[in-house]
Every structure is written in structure tokens, then in C-alpha cells.
Write a protein that holds these residues in place. Structure first.
Motif, short mmCIF file in Angstrom:
data_model
loop_
_atom_site.label_atom_id
_atom_site.label_comp_id
_atom_site.label_asym_id
_atom_site.label_seq_id
_atom_site.Cartn_x
_atom_site.Cartn_y
_atom_site.Cartn_z
N VAL A 430 0.84 -1.20 0.00
CA VAL A 430 0.00 0.00 0.00
C VAL A 430 0.87 1.25 0.00
O VAL A 430 0.59 2.23 -0.72
N ASP A 431 1.94 1.24 0.78
CA ASP A 431 2.85 2.40 0.81
C ASP A 431 3.46 2.66 -0.57
O ASP A 431 3.62 3.81 -0.98
N VAL A 432 3.81 1.59 -1.29
CA VAL A 432 4.35 1.75 -2.65
C VAL A 432 3.29 2.36 -3.56
O VAL A 432 3.54 3.32 -4.30
N LEU A 433 2.09 1.82 -3.51
CA LEU A 433 1.01 2.33 -4.35
C LEU A 433 0.72 3.80 -4.08
O LEU A 433 0.44 4.57 -5.00
N ARG A 434 0.81 4.19 -2.83
CA ARG A 434 0.49 5.57 -2.46
C ARG A 434 1.67 6.52 -2.59
O ARG A 434 1.54 7.72 -2.37
N GLY A 435 2.86 5.95 -2.94
CA GLY A 435 4.01 6.80 -3.17
C GLY A 435 4.65 7.32 -1.89
O GLY A 435 5.20 8.44 -1.87
N GLU A 436 4.58 6.52 -0.82
CA GLU A 436 5.20 6.92 0.44
C GLU A 436 6.71 6.73 0.35
O GLU A 436 7.19 5.65 0.05
N ASN A 438 9.24 6.27 2.47
CA ASN A 438 9.82 5.93 3.77
C ASN A 438 11.11 5.14 3.56
O ASN A 438 11.47 4.76 2.43
N ASP A 439 11.83 4.93 4.65
CA ASP A 439 13.15 4.31 4.56
C ASP A 439 13.09 2.91 3.96
O ASP A 439 13.98 2.50 3.21
N ARG A 440 12.05 2.16 4.30
CA ARG A 440 11.97 0.77 3.83
C ARG A 440 11.78 0.72 2.31
O ARG A 440 12.36 -0.12 1.63
N ILE A 441 10.95 1.61 1.82
CA ILE A 441 10.73 1.64 0.37
C ILE A 441 12.01 2.03 -0.36
O ILE A 441 12.38 1.44 -1.38
N LYS A 442 12.73 3.01 0.20
CA LYS A 442 14.00 3.40 -0.42
C LYS A 442 15.03 2.29 -0.32
O LYS A 442 15.83 2.07 -1.24
N GLN A 443 15.03 1.58 0.81
CA GLN A 443 15.99 0.49 1.00
C GLN A 443 15.89 -0.55 -0.11
O GLN A 443 16.90 -1.06 -0.59
N TYR A 444 14.66 -0.87 -0.49
CA TYR A 444 14.46 -1.89 -1.52
C TYR A 444 14.36 -1.31 -2.92
O TYR A 444 14.13 -2.05 -3.88
N GLY A 445 14.49 0.01 -3.04
CA GLY A 445 14.41 0.63 -4.35
C GLY A 445 13.02 0.63 -4.94
O GLY A 445 12.85 0.80 -6.16
N HIS A 446 12.02 0.49 -4.10
CA HIS A 446 10.65 0.40 -4.62
C HIS A 446 10.08 1.75 -5.02
O HIS A 446 8.99 1.82 -5.61
N ASP A 447 10.81 2.82 -4.71
CA ASP A 447 10.39 4.14 -5.20
C ASP A 447 10.73 4.31 -6.68
O ASP A 447 10.35 5.31 -7.30
N GLN A 448 11.43 3.32 -7.24
CA GLN A 448 11.77 3.35 -8.66
C GLN A 448 10.84 2.47 -9.50
O GLN A 448 10.99 2.42 -10.73
N LEU A 449 9.93 1.78 -8.86
CA LEU A 449 9.03 0.89 -9.59
C LEU A 449 7.99 1.68 -10.37
O LEU A 449 7.62 2.80 -9.99
N THR A 450 7.48 1.07 -11.44
CA THR A 450 6.44 1.72 -12.23
C THR A 450 5.13 1.84 -11.46
O THR A 450 4.28 2.66 -11.82
N THR A 451 4.97 1.03 -10.44
CA THR A 451 3.74 1.10 -9.65
C THR A 451 3.84 2.07 -8.48
O THR A 451 2.86 2.25 -7.75
N PHE A 452 5.00 2.68 -8.30
CA PHE A 452 5.19 3.61 -7.18
C PHE A 452 4.33 4.86 -7.39
O PHE A 452 4.46 5.57 -8.39
N GLY A 453 3.41 5.09 -6.46
CA GLY A 453 2.59 6.30 -6.48
C GLY A 453 1.40 6.26 -7.42
O GLY A 453 0.68 7.26 -7.53
N ILE A 454 1.14 5.12 -8.08
CA ILE A 454 0.02 5.10 -9.03
C ILE A 454 -1.34 5.03 -8.32
O ILE A 454 -2.38 5.15 -8.96
#
Length: 601
Positions: A430-436, A438-454
Motif C-alpha cells: 500500500v505504501d508503494v502504491l500511495r508513493g510513500e 519511507n526508509d523501507r521503500i528506499k531500502q528496496y528501491g521500490h520508489d523506482q518501480l512503475t507502480t510507485f505512487g500510481i
């Protein structure tokens, strides 16, 4: 004058006519036949063996796992003039000896015996030298080896068939699906028994099932507005939650008592006695409490966690309204319940077949929760009982939920589960989908995914509701060990766009179609909502900046939902970073604390 079933019903029990199948059951057992009786709580099962006990020569042996209730059951029979007694571990050796002598001398009509004592060689020998009228196996579903109330000693009750083939046996329970019924028949050797399956409907109980959204506030509103001063039972999955919930309710002014297997026996007995004998007591309990409870005026049963099967749910809710008066069954459930129950199933001692069966039962329970049609019809259908028309007395009948086309949102959700590697729980996805960020998302590089913030246009609470419904419909599974979201084969057609999906609108999903809705706040939350906005206004004036620079409305709404009590919890609120937490955080925490103190929440 020769006694008859109806004369005993009238003169001993004070009723002028039998209900439902009672008379047919009594006649079968009096005539020496075996019987399997499935009858809902409050349907009058006890009379089905108590009346034959008074008509047949000898003593009736009632096998019951409810040691803590035997004294009350015996006292109730004695008050009716029935010569009753019991044998269990609470008696002294002298009392046991005296009761055994009374059994052998034929001085008792009904004797309750715990299964672990019945199967002892000493007891079997005693019964072989006594005249036995019948054996009644109460709570017979306890014989189902992987059922919700399994008792290992019940597995050995086939000794009754083997050692006393001429003595009729009647097995009784309020809850048994087709599988459990067959297990009772097989394990108790009741293949030649007459079967009496009464209707399962309890029309006086109003079934209401709601997603968790600040469950304590949901519960307190339910209790204060609908059941203030009523006796009721609140079920929790864990002992710790039982203790904390009971303590909190006492602070709120309720006469609430905890009950679970970890409490000392004397405390459990004391609390059970208070619940049975006093008015307005609320019992907060694990499933260790409730079987055999005869209290007729339990006005509500609330579940703060989802039961693991429809059988368990029906059995537990059935403890409300035994007197036939209007009663309520409230269930609050969330995605975390699904994770916890699936982990419990995977860690059980059963084999793969058992775990598969348990999973099927859990899925059926989850489907009942997410239902958009009459709950009672689905509940009864589970027990092979049919209700021709919607009941009109469940939440989905009273306020039919609307559905919406959730295809696009579901595709985003499933894609994000895939993109994150099916290794994370619902909160992270949910955090990835909402574009949060946070440190955990950055740690795994999930802020670079195409689904980040959609999915930033959908709230965290609403996304969780969507994931919960996708799991209920079988598009998602949950890893049994770590709680990670997993895609199922069923999701392929949905992801490809070959299928659309309709979900309940009560999940409060907002979409980009049409005008965005304003922040929706429950009426009861409006005072705190206004107080938070007033705080923001004051700070905006103090610092000379627009209110939204302090915090967005969405952030205040999330505060309203989370009710943070310290800076660490405040940091979990969407839109609160380190600087704002440090600069403004204490002001908002004070507002929340002062509100909850003044309003007693």
C-alpha cells in the motif's frame, strides 16, 4: 397413571407442548433407538435426553466436557425434582464414592460424567454393574478431530457402543457441517442412528459484519448506543487482547471480566459464575469460554477478530438470544485476521489434508464477511439449510451495500504485488502504491518501480479494504510464515484485462472518475476533526503560512483514524515528516489526548 413424554414435559419441565422435532427424538430414544441430533442453541436439546432419562429404567449417563458447568446443570435439574449428580475431578474421593454407590443402587435419574473419567476402566466397570437408561453425548462436535472444540477423550467414546450395545445413545450438538456430522457418526459408531437435523436459523439474532476501522471506537459506540447495561460476550483471538480489552472496558465504565485458559481455574470459575448469575456483565474471552453456557439473556456477542470457520462463528454467535428476544452478533474483521489465521493453520499439528480442509473453512468464513447479499442465507446454506428469501435482519439486508467497478484499482494492486516480488505484506505494498517515501521503500528501491505512487488518490484504509476483498475472492493468497502477499492463478485474467471485478462500495474506495469526494468524517468524529483543524488554523496564523503548509486535510484525516499518542506513532501518519513532527507534532498530540480524555474514549 403411566408417565408419558408429554406428561413429564408438562409436570417436570412446565411446558405444554414440544417444539420442532423434540417429541420425535424423545420417542426414538425412549423406544431404544440411537439418535444424532443437530439443533441450534436454545432449541431445547437437553429435553431430548432428560425426558427419556425419566421414562426409561435406570440412570442416564450424560457425557459432557463442561466440568465447570456440571454443578449448575445438576442444581437446575434438582430444582425440577430430578435426582441428578455428577462425577468429575472437582469432587473429593468420598463424594465420588458416594455418587458411584448411588449410581449402582439406581438412586439417580441423571449423572453427568466428563469424558476423561468415563473412559477409565473403573467407570466402565461401575456402569457394567449398574442399570443404564441411556447415554447422552453432549457437545458431540467435540469428537471432530480437527474441529474448533476438539476434545481428545471424545475419540474413545466408541467404547459405549462396544461395551453397551443394547443401551441407546443420543449424540447432540448445535453446530456441525456435513463433514463434521459424518465424523461424529463414524467415530461414535452411530451408523444406524436416526438423524434429526433441525433448522439452523436463529431469526432473533441480527448478524452484522464490519471491516475494522479503529475497532475500539467501533465497539464502544456499539456498546454505548445499543447495548449499554446488557450482558454480552466479546471474543478475541489472543489472551493478551482479552486482558487488555477487559481492562479498557472497565475504564469505560463496563462491568467487564476476562476469561481465557491461562487464568487460574479459580479465577475462571469466579468470572464464569458472575457472568451467569449477575446482570450486565460483559465477558471478554477466547474461545475457551461459552460452550454449554445456558444464560438466556445474552443480548450480544461481538467478535474483535475473525473466527477461523463458519462453524465456530455460528457456535459462538448462537450464545446470544437463547431466550428468543432480539440480540446482536457483531463481527469486526481485517486483513491482519486473515494473515494470523492462515499462519495458525499452517503451524497446526494436522497433516496436509487437514490443513487444506481448514483453509477451505477459513475461505468460507472470509467469503461470508465480504458478502454483498443476505448473510443469513449464506450462513444457513453452509449447513445445508435453505432460507427461501433474504432475512431482512442482517446488515446487508437492512442497508444493502453498493458495488463498484474496481477493475483498474485491482490491476494496480496485483501489479504492485508482482513488482515488489511477492515478498511483502499489505502495508508495504500500500505504501508503494500511495508513493510513500519511507526508509523501507528506499531500502528496496521500490520508489523506482512503475507502480510507485500510481494509487495516491486512494487512501491507505481504502487500499487495505481492496486487498482484503481480493484475498477473499481468491485473487491473492498470504504466505503462511511471513504474511507476504502472493498472486494466485486466478488473478491472471484480471491482470490481462480479460475480466472485470465488482467490489463492495463500503470499502470506501475513491477513484479519479468524476469529482473527487471531500474528506468524509463520521458524525461521531466531527468534534475531534474540528479541533484538529482549529489547531492547524492557529498554527498557520502563528507561523504566517497557509493551513495546508502545516498539514493537508488528508493528514488530519489519517490522524483521526490512527489517534497517535506519541511522536513515534505520529510519524506513522501519512504527511508527517521529521521536521513537521518536531515543529508541530506536540500541538496535535495534545489536541488528541485532551479530546480522548474529555470524551472518555
Amino acid at each position: 397413571m403411566q408417565q408419558t413424554p408429554i406428561s413429564i414435559l408438562e409436570h417436570v419441565f412446565g411446558y405444554d407442548k414440544f417444539r420442532g422435532q423434540q417429541e420425535a427424538i424423545v420417542n426414538a430414544v425412549v423406544g431404544g433407538d440411537d439418535a444424532l441430533v443437530i439443533m441450534p442453541t436454545g432449541g431445547g436439546k437437553s429435553l431430548c435426553y432428560q425426558i427419556p432419562a425419566l421414562l426409561r429404567p435406570g440412570v442416564a449417563i450424560v457425557v459432557s466436557p463442561l466440568i465447570a458447568l456440571m454443578q449448575d446443570q445438576v442444581e437446575a435439574l434438582r430444582a425440577l425434582g430430578v435426582k441428578a449428580g455428577f462425577l468429575n475431578s472437582t469432587l473429593t474421593p468420598q463424594e465420588i464414592y458416594d455418587n458411584e454407590q448411588s449410581i449402582q443402587a439406581g438412586q439417580l435419574d441423571v449423572v453427568y460424567i466428563a469424558p476423561e473419567r468415563l473412559i477409565q476402566a473403573r467407570t466402565i466397570n461401575l456402569l457394567q454393574h449398574s442399570q443404564i437408561a441411556l447415554f447422552a453425548i453432549d457437545e458431540a462436535h467435540c469428537v471432530a478431530q480437527w474441529g474448533h472444540d476438539f476434545r481428545a477423550d471424545y475419540l474413545r467414546l466408541d467404547v459405549l457402543h462396544n461395551e453397551f450395545p443394547a443401551v441407546p445413545r443420543i449424540a447432540l450438538t448445535a453446530t456441525a457441517d456435513t463433514r463434521t456430522r459424518q465424523e461424529i457418526i463414524d467415530r461414535l459408531a452411530l451408523h444406524n442412528a436416526q438423524q434429526f437435523i433441525a433448522g439452523f436459523d436463529r431469526p432473533n439474532i441480527q448478524y452484522r459484519i464490519q471491516p475494522k476501522d479503529r475497532p475500539r471506537q467501533q465497539l464502544i459506540k456499539f456498546l454505548k448506543q445499543e447495548h449499554d447495561g446488557d450482558a454480552g460476550i466479546i471474543y478475541c483471538l489472543s489472551r493478551d487482547k482479552v486482558e487488555k480489552t477487559a481492562a479498557w472496558l472497565r475504564e469505560e465504565g463496563f462491568d467487564a471480566l476476562p476469561y481465557h485458559a491461562g487464568l487460574p481455574p479459580e479465577i475462571r470459575a469466579k468470572h464464569q459464575r458472575r457472568f451467569l448469575r449477575e446482570d450486565s456483565v460483559v465477558m471478554v474471552a477466547t474461545i475457551a469460554f461459552g460452550m454449554g453456557i445456558d444464560k438466556p439473556d445474552v443480548r450480544f456477542v461481538a467478535h474483535l477478530d475473525m473466527p477461523k470457520s463458519i462453524e465456530a462463528y455460528y457456535q459462538e454467535t448462537g450464545r446470544a438470544g437463547r431466550d428468543g428476544a432480539p440480540s446482536t452478533a457483531l463481527l469486526l474483521y481485517g486483513f491482519e485476521d486473515v494473515v494470523k489465521l492462515r499462519q495458525m493453520t499452517s503451524n497446526s499439528e494436522g497433516n496436509e489434508a487437514f490443513r487444506r480442509a481448514e483453509q477451505e473453512r477459513l475461505n468460507a468464513m472470509l467469503a461470508l464477511c465480504e458478502l454483498a447479499s443476505c448473510r443469513r442465507q449464506t450462513l444457513l446454506r453452509y449447513f445445508d439449510d435453505e432460507l427461501p428469501k433474504p432475512c431482512g435482519n442482517c446488515d446487508t439486508c437492512i442497508e444493502p451495500p453498493q458495488t463498484w467497478d474496481a477493475t483498474e484499482a485491482a490491476q494496480k494492486a496485483l501489479s504492485c504485488v508482482y513488482r515488489t516480488g511477492q515478498r511483502f505484506g499489505v502495508q508495504h505494498v500500500v505504501d508503494v502504491l500511495r508513493g510513500e517515501k519511507n526508509d523501507r521503500i528506499k531500502q528496496y528501491g521500490h520508489d523506482q518501480l512503475t507502480t510507485f505512487g500510481i494509487g495516491s488518490d486512494i487512501s491507505q484504509h481504502e487500499w487495505k479494504g481492496l486487498f482484503r476483498q481480493l484475498a477473499a475472492l481468491g485473487y491473492l493468497d498470504v504466505d503462511r510464515e511471513f504474511g507476504s502477499l502472493l498472486l494466485t492463478e486466478s488473478c491472471r485474467t484480471l491482470l490481462r484485462g480479460d475480466q472485470s471485478i465488482q467490489l463492495r462500495k463500503d470499502a470506501k474506495i475513491t477513484t479519479k472518475k468524476g469529482k473527487r469526494q471531500a474528506i468524509e468524517v463520521d458524525h461521531d468524529d466531527l468534534p475531534l476533526w474540528h479541533a484538529l483543524r482549529q489547531c492547524r488554523r492557529r498554527l498557520s496564523e502563528e507561523y504566517g503560512v497557509p493551513p495546508y503548509v502545516i498539514f493537508h486535510d488528508a493528514t488530519l484525516k489519517h490522524m483521526l483514524e490512527v489517534r497517535p499518542q506519541n511522536t513515534q506513532q505520529l510519524m506513522q501518519v501519512s504527511g508527517v515528516g521529521d521536521a513537521k513532527a518536531q515543529k508541530y507534532g506536540q500541538e496535535f498530540l495534545d489536541v488528541i489526548r485532551n479530546y480522548e480524555y474529555s470524551s472518555g474514549q
